[in-house]
Design an enzyme around this catalytic site. Structure first.
Site, PDB file in Angstrom:
ATOM      1  N   PRO A  29      -6.220   6.597   9.213  1.00  0.00           N
ATOM      2  CG  PRO A  29      -4.451   7.791  10.139  1.00  0.00           C
ATOM      3  CD  PRO A  29      -5.816   7.291  10.451  1.00  0.00           C
ATOM      4  CG  PHE A  30      -4.741   0.752   5.730  1.00  0.00           C
ATOM      5  CD1 PHE A  30      -4.906  -0.197   6.716  1.00  0.00           C
ATOM      6  CD2 PHE A  30      -4.289   0.333   4.495  1.00  0.00           C
ATOM      7  CE1 PHE A  30      -4.615  -1.535   6.487  1.00  0.00           C
ATOM      8  CE2 PHE A  30      -4.001  -0.997   4.246  1.00  0.00           C
ATOM      9  CZ  PHE A  30      -4.161  -1.937   5.247  1.00  0.00           C
TER      10      PHE A  30
END
Lengths: 131, 131, 131
Positions: free
Chosen positions: A2-3
């Site tokens: 996840p960013f």
């Protein structure tokens, strides 16, 4: 993978870190993200050069403790996982940073495994999964 | 068309520009983006009001030279084009900015032609391609 | 629901607010977003630690009054609605902030109802619409 971008108002370094940790721990617990799979951009907005604006939709009483959490991750998580994620972010943001659940907005944007390069100029997920 | 956000830590204007140029040249070379099709937001994070956090996933030894590159572009690029793009960004970031490939994270988010207005209040791709 | 990031160059608080209001009013008028459904991150870039770069694609004469508008919203809006949105953003950015239409870039990224939590740790759209 996840960013995550997190935006808050007049938060010091300690509060930013606490909110970031809340979001990451929730991702680990609710969605099964590896502990070291951490990529966050945390920004405190000063109200003049960097500004957050917010309304009351849907009948939510927010104030300047508001936190915007924007998560980019691979598609494939179920509705149940996402709901567990929202719940856990709200719980941990309150526990770690004192942020009330009404002040936590989360939005998710999904992409595909080929859309990630974690370094070395390589699409790691594409290498790992040969299909 | 690509809209690119680049985040780095304590980077001066020169380094930001070098990384931005690396990403843009890679888009031109690997994906065929027109040279003048440049839209970038580059941010240097001071570690207090603007903070980047990162882990080691997947077994990558990063440090504060880390650069996050988030690209929004139209769907339609192949896996091979994206892999060539990651490779070229890593090469040029090293060449232009001295950033090691292990420190370059790239993520892509796709949308559609109708999702772009380049100015004048018009959806240029929709006008151009009457489908 | 729309989550909007707006980036401008050396804009004071008043100009940021004016551009933000233009985008929000356009969303209300052209896409039917509720008036109180407002979530914006507005950033003024100083040209050194925070930098915008832009080209002329497609034959557009831009200058430092440029505004990048990145909208995340649920899928389901038609091409006509998006075109009306771009038109109205350009009109109101000029009216409220004096920004010329050639300087307004808009891009949309879509997600799904389950991808939103407006607070309280709940996916409000999922609760409301039992699909």
């Amino acid at each position: 993978m996840p960013f995550v971008r997190i935006d808050a108002i007049r938060a010091d370094e300690k509060r930013l870190e606490a909110v970031g940790r809340a979001v990451h721990d929730a991702l680990v617990e609710a969605v099964g993200i590896p502990q070291d799979d951490l990529f966050q951009v945390l920004t405190s907005h000063d109200g003049s050069q960097r500004v957050l604006r917010y309304g009351t939709f849907p009948a939510m009483d927010r104030d300047d403790d508001i936190v915007f959490v924007a998560i980019t991750m691979r598609s494939g998580r179920t509705a149940e996982q996402k709901q567990a994620l929202y719940r856990r972010i709200a719980e941990l943001a309150q526990e770690y940073a004192g942020t009330e659940p009404r002040n936590v907005l989360v939005t998710i944007t999904e992409n595909e495994p080929i859309d990630w390069s974690f370094g070395d100029g390589v699409a790691q997920y594409a290498e790992a999964a040969p299909h």
